[in-house]
Design a protein around this motif. Structure first.
Motif, PDB file in Angstrom:
ATOM      1  N   ALA A  21       0.821  -1.208   0.000  1.00 40.82           N
ATOM      2  CA  ALA A  21       0.000   0.000   0.000  1.00 40.82           C
ATOM      3  C   ALA A  21       0.854   1.257   0.000  1.00 40.82           C
ATOM      4  O   ALA A  21       0.455   2.286  -0.531  1.00 40.82           O
ATOM      5  CB  ALA A  21      -0.938  -0.013   1.205  1.00 40.82           C
ATOM      6  N   ASP A  22       2.042   1.200   0.584  1.00 45.94           N
ATOM      7  CA  ASP A  22       2.917   2.365   0.606  1.00 45.94           C
ATOM      8  C   ASP A  22       3.394   2.751  -0.792  1.00 45.94           C
ATOM      9  O   ASP A  22       3.767   3.892  -1.023  1.00 45.94           O
ATOM     10  CB  ASP A  22       4.127   2.096   1.507  1.00 45.94           C
ATOM     11  N   ASP A  23       3.377   1.800  -1.729  1.00 47.06           N
ATOM     12  CA  ASP A  23       3.821   2.066  -3.092  1.00 47.06           C
ATOM     13  C   ASP A  23       2.686   2.519  -4.003  1.00 47.06           C
ATOM     14  O   ASP A  23       2.919   2.828  -5.157  1.00 47.06           O
ATOM     15  CB  ASP A  23       4.457   0.803  -3.694  1.00 47.06           C
ATOM     16  N   LYS A  24       1.471   2.548  -3.514  1.00 50.84           N
ATOM     17  CA  LYS A  24       0.296   2.878  -4.328  1.00 50.84           C
ATOM     18  C   LYS A  24       0.026   4.377  -4.295  1.00 50.84           C
ATOM     19  O   LYS A  24       0.239   5.043  -3.291  1.00 50.84           O
ATOM     20  CB  LYS A  24      -0.935   2.135  -3.817  1.00 50.84           C
ATOM     21  N   VAL A  25      -0.469   4.889  -5.422  1.00 55.23           N
ATOM     22  CA  VAL A  25      -0.864   6.287  -5.523  1.00 55.23           C
ATOM     23  C   VAL A  25      -2.259   6.318  -6.143  1.00 55.23           C
ATOM     24  O   VAL A  25      -2.491   5.701  -7.179  1.00 55.23           O
ATOM     25  CB  VAL A  25       0.114   7.083  -6.414  1.00 55.23           C
ATOM     26  N   LEU A  26      -3.192   7.019  -5.531  1.00 53.09           N
ATOM     27  CA  LEU A  26      -4.541   7.136  -6.043  1.00 53.09           C
ATOM     28  C   LEU A  26      -4.592   8.278  -7.060  1.00 53.09           C
ATOM     29  O   LEU A  26      -4.209   9.408  -6.749  1.00 53.09           O
ATOM     30  CB  LEU A  26      -5.523   7.403  -4.898  1.00 53.09           C
ATOM     31  N   LEU A  27      -5.051   7.971  -8.260  1.00 54.64           N
ATOM     32  CA  LEU A  27      -5.173   8.966  -9.325  1.00 54.64           C
ATOM     33  C   LEU A  27      -6.640   9.098  -9.716  1.00 54.64           C
ATOM     34  O   LEU A  27      -7.384   8.119  -9.699  1.00 54.64           O
ATOM     35  CB  LEU A  27      -4.349   8.557 -10.544  1.00 54.64           C
ATOM     36  N   TRP A  28      -7.046  10.297 -10.106  1.00 52.85           N
ATOM     37  CA  TRP A  28      -8.418  10.549 -10.540  1.00 52.85           C
ATOM     38  C   TRP A  28      -8.399  10.946 -12.003  1.00 52.85           C
ATOM     39  O   TRP A  28      -7.608  11.786 -12.419  1.00 52.85           O
ATOM     40  CB  TRP A  28      -9.040  11.678  -9.709  1.00 52.85           C
ATOM     41  N   GLY A  29      -9.295  10.330 -12.775  1.00 51.86           N
ATOM     42  CA  GLY A  29      -9.363  10.674 -14.181  1.00 51.86           C
ATOM     43  C   GLY A  29     -10.580  10.100 -14.856  1.00 51.86           C
ATOM     44  O   GLY A  29     -11.500   9.603 -14.218  1.00 51.86           O
ATOM     45  N   ASP A  79      -5.924  13.730 -13.070  1.00 45.51           N
ATOM     46  CA  ASP A  79      -4.566  13.206 -13.209  1.00 45.51           C
ATOM     47  C   ASP A  79      -4.347  12.611 -14.596  1.00 45.51           C
ATOM     48  O   ASP A  79      -3.226  12.553 -15.082  1.00 45.51           O
ATOM     49  CB  ASP A  79      -4.296  12.139 -12.144  1.00 45.51           C
ATOM     50  N   PHE A  80      -5.434  12.145 -15.224  1.00 47.07           N
ATOM     51  CA  PHE A  80      -5.315  11.559 -16.561  1.00 47.07           C
ATOM     52  C   PHE A  80      -6.653  11.655 -17.286  1.00 47.07           C
ATOM     53  O   PHE A  80      -7.699  11.820 -16.667  1.00 47.07           O
ATOM     54  CB  PHE A  80      -4.853  10.096 -16.493  1.00 47.07           C
ATOM     55  N   LEU A  81      -6.603  11.570 -18.602  1.00 50.40           N
ATOM     56  CA  LEU A  81      -7.789  11.562 -19.446  1.00 50.40           C
ATOM     57  C   LEU A  81      -7.495  10.712 -20.667  1.00 50.40           C
ATOM     58  O   LEU A  81      -6.422  10.836 -21.271  1.00 50.40           O
ATOM     59  CB  LEU A  81      -8.158  12.984 -19.898  1.00 50.40           C
ATOM     60  N   ALA A  82      -8.438   9.870 -21.044  1.00 51.79           N
ATOM     61  CA  ALA A  82      -8.312   9.073 -22.264  1.00 51.79           C
ATOM     62  C   ALA A  82      -9.427   9.479 -23.222  1.00 51.79           C
ATOM     63  O   ALA A  82     -10.604   9.275 -22.938  1.00 51.79           O
ATOM     64  CB  ALA A  82      -8.404   7.584 -21.946  1.00 51.79           C
ATOM     65  N   VAL A  83      -9.061  10.091 -24.338  1.00 53.43           N
ATOM     66  CA  VAL A  83     -10.026  10.402 -25.392  1.00 53.43           C
ATOM     67  C   VAL A  83     -10.204   9.123 -26.196  1.00 53.43           C
ATOM     68  O   VAL A  83      -9.235   8.589 -26.741  1.00 53.43           O
ATOM     69  CB  VAL A  83      -9.546  11.570 -26.276  1.00 53.43           C
ATOM     70  N   THR A  84     -11.450   8.639 -26.257  1.00 58.19           N
ATOM     71  CA  THR A  84     -11.708   7.328 -26.862  1.00 58.19           C
ATOM     72  C   THR A  84     -12.714   7.434 -27.999  1.00 58.19           C
ATOM     73  O   THR A  84     -13.739   6.748 -28.010  1.00 58.19           O
ATOM     74  CB  THR A  84     -12.221   6.346 -25.793  1.00 58.19           C
ATOM     75  N   ASP A  85     -12.428   8.292 -28.960  1.00 63.58           N
ATOM     76  CA  ASP A  85     -13.323   8.434 -30.109  1.00 63.58           C
ATOM     77  C   ASP A  85     -13.392   7.141 -30.905  1.00 63.58           C
ATOM     78  O   ASP A  85     -12.414   6.395 -30.991  1.00 63.58           O
ATOM     79  CB  ASP A  85     -12.829   9.566 -31.025  1.00 63.58           C
ATOM     80  N   HIS A  86     -14.547   6.910 -31.501  1.00 62.64           N
ATOM     81  CA  HIS A  86     -14.729   5.726 -32.339  1.00 62.64           C
ATOM     82  C   HIS A  86     -13.984   5.918 -33.662  1.00 62.64           C
ATOM     83  O   HIS A  86     -14.027   6.984 -34.253  1.00 62.64           O
ATOM     84  CB  HIS A  86     -16.210   5.488 -32.616  1.00 62.64           C
TER      85      HIS A  86
END
Length: 134
Positions: A21-29, A79-86
């Motif tokens: 758990a000490d190596d984990k980082v919570l990211l929001w995206g 923290d991140f975004l994935a554009v997932t156009d068809h």
């Protein structure tokens, strides 16, 4: 004796989990965002949001919302975004809505253009040939 063995295993598992758990980082995206290149998004009034706009918004920069034309900004950037156009039909609705007569030479595309315009106009969305909605 068996209870003591189970307790040792539980304790060992808890210690190992704590170390991991000490190596984990919570990211929001967001892992699934469509821009105006995707037919479904375009037909649901997302007519001006490009990937550049989406990434700027995710990064905390103020942008103009497509449906309300209001300036919107995230209080906390993602923290991140994935554009997932068809891939299929990417950009086709935008070309049809823009009235590219050279593009609409096939009967099925002409029919699709009429359906697209009817749907976007009845929902109050869309921009044609660079004209901003009021």
């Amino acid at each position: 004796m068996r209870t003591q063995s189970i307790r040792k295993r539980i304790l060992a598992t808890a210690v190992a989990a704590s170390a991991l758990a000490d190596d984990k980082v919570l990211l929001w995206g967001d892992t699934h965002l469509h821009t105006n290149l995707s037919p479904g998004a375009y037909m649901n009034k997302n007519t001006t949001v490009t990937s550049d706009t989406a990434y700027r918004f995710a990064g905390g920069v103020a942008v103009i919302a497509d449906d309300t034309r209001a300036k919107v900004k995230l209080e906390t950037p993602l923290d991140f975004l994935a554009v997932t156009d068809h891939a299929e039909c990417a950009g086709v609705p935008k070309l049809l809505w823009g009235g590219d007569d050279n593009f609409v030479q096939h009967e099925s595309l002409d029919r699709y253009q009429r359906v697209l315009r009817e749907r976007v106009e009845t929902q109050g969305g869309g921009e044609r040939r660079g004209e901003a909605r009021s």
